[in-house]
Motif scaffolding. Structure first.
Motif, PDB file in Angstrom:
ATOM      1  N   LEU A  73     -10.932   2.949  -1.898  1.00  0.00           N
ATOM      2  CA  LEU A  73     -12.287   2.871  -2.451  1.00  0.00           C
ATOM      3  C   LEU A  73     -13.319   3.341  -1.438  1.00  0.00           C
ATOM      4  O   LEU A  73     -14.198   4.143  -1.757  1.00  0.00           O
ATOM      5  CB  LEU A  73     -12.597   1.437  -2.892  1.00  0.00           C
ATOM      6  N   VAL A  74     -13.188   2.893  -0.206  1.00  0.00           N
ATOM      7  CA  VAL A  74     -14.129   3.303   0.843  1.00  0.00           C
ATOM      8  C   VAL A  74     -14.022   4.804   1.096  1.00  0.00           C
ATOM      9  O   VAL A  74     -15.036   5.487   1.260  1.00  0.00           O
ATOM     10  CB  VAL A  74     -13.891   2.490   2.137  1.00  0.00           C
TER      11      VAL A  74
ATOM     12  N   LEU B 178     -12.556  -4.513   6.361  1.00  0.00           N
ATOM     13  CA  LEU B 178     -12.301  -4.449   4.923  1.00  0.00           C
ATOM     14  C   LEU B 178     -11.779  -5.769   4.355  1.00  0.00           C
ATOM     15  O   LEU B 178     -11.600  -5.887   3.143  1.00  0.00           O
ATOM     16  CB  LEU B 178     -11.294  -3.340   4.613  1.00  0.00           C
ATOM     17  N   LEU B 179     -11.541  -6.750   5.201  1.00  0.00           N
ATOM     18  CA  LEU B 179     -10.925  -7.995   4.745  1.00  0.00           C
ATOM     19  C   LEU B 179     -11.711  -8.712   3.645  1.00  0.00           C
ATOM     20  O   LEU B 179     -11.114  -9.137   2.652  1.00  0.00           O
ATOM     21  CB  LEU B 179     -10.648  -8.929   5.926  1.00  0.00           C
ATOM     22  N   PRO B 180     -13.040  -8.849   3.746  1.00  0.00           N
ATOM     23  CA  PRO B 180     -13.754  -9.510   2.643  1.00  0.00           C
ATOM     24  C   PRO B 180     -13.564  -8.790   1.303  1.00  0.00           C
ATOM     25  O   PRO B 180     -13.294  -9.438   0.280  1.00  0.00           O
ATOM     26  CB  PRO B 180     -15.217  -9.487   3.091  1.00  0.00           C
ATOM     27  N   LEU B 181     -13.681  -7.475   1.296  1.00  0.00           N
ATOM     28  CA  LEU B 181     -13.466  -6.712   0.074  1.00  0.00           C
ATOM     29  C   LEU B 181     -12.019  -6.836  -0.393  1.00  0.00           C
ATOM     30  O   LEU B 181     -11.739  -7.020  -1.581  1.00  0.00           O
ATOM     31  CB  LEU B 181     -13.821  -5.236   0.301  1.00  0.00           C
ATOM     32  N   THR B 182     -11.088  -6.770   0.547  1.00  0.00           N
ATOM     33  CA  THR B 182      -9.667  -6.887   0.225  1.00  0.00           C
ATOM     34  C   THR B 182      -9.376  -8.211  -0.467  1.00  0.00           C
ATOM     35  O   THR B 182      -8.685  -8.250  -1.493  1.00  0.00           O
ATOM     36  CB  THR B 182      -8.824  -6.763   1.510  1.00  0.00           C
ATOM     37  N   LEU B 183      -9.899  -9.288   0.073  1.00  0.00           N
ATOM     38  CA  LEU B 183      -9.635 -10.603  -0.518  1.00  0.00           C
ATOM     39  C   LEU B 183     -10.269 -10.744  -1.893  1.00  0.00           C
ATOM     40  O   LEU B 183      -9.698 -11.383  -2.788  1.00  0.00           O
ATOM     41  CB  LEU B 183     -10.109 -11.708   0.425  1.00  0.00           C
TER      42      LEU B 183
ATOM     43  N   ASN C 164      -1.467  -4.841  -1.095  1.00  0.00           N
ATOM     44  CA  ASN C 164      -1.846  -3.895  -2.151  1.00  0.00           C
ATOM     45  C   ASN C 164      -3.361  -3.806  -2.300  1.00  0.00           C
ATOM     46  O   ASN C 164      -3.913  -2.722  -2.494  1.00  0.00           O
ATOM     47  CB  ASN C 164      -1.199  -4.290  -3.477  1.00  0.00           C
ATOM     48  N   ALA C 165      -4.048  -4.936  -2.204  1.00  0.00           N
ATOM     49  CA  ALA C 165      -5.503  -4.942  -2.311  1.00  0.00           C
ATOM     50  C   ALA C 165      -6.133  -4.181  -1.145  1.00  0.00           C
ATOM     51  O   ALA C 165      -7.139  -3.487  -1.326  1.00  0.00           O
ATOM     52  CB  ALA C 165      -6.026  -6.378  -2.358  1.00  0.00           C
TER      53      ALA C 165
END
Length: 71
Positions: A59-60, A18-23, A51-52
């Motif tokens: 969301l997922v 999830l890191l790309p979406l989180t960033l 928080n992101a």
């Protein structure tokens, strides 16, 4: 003990996937070359990423739920 390690590895894999979406959700600017962030800025960025991540994970979960059709 092995179950705890397995669970930790699953959580880490989930975080990394999830890191790309989180960033993207966090929307943090990159540091200027040769000008590192100070401690306060780093703490603020960590909170924004934390928080992101929660938002990205939710969301997922929401997207993976079966759609509710009226009727």
């Amino acid at each position: 003990m092995s179950a705890d390690i397995d669970r930790q590895q699953v959580k880490m894999k989930e975080f990394m996937s999830l890191l790309p979406l989180t960033l993207e959700i966090a929307g943090l600017p990159k540091a200027d070359p040769g000008k590192p962030f100070n401690e306060g800025q780093l703490e603020a960025r960590v909170m924004a990423v934390r928080n992101a991540y929660k938002m990205a994970r939710q969301l997922v979960i929401d997207v993976s739920k079966p759609s509710e059709s009226p009727g």
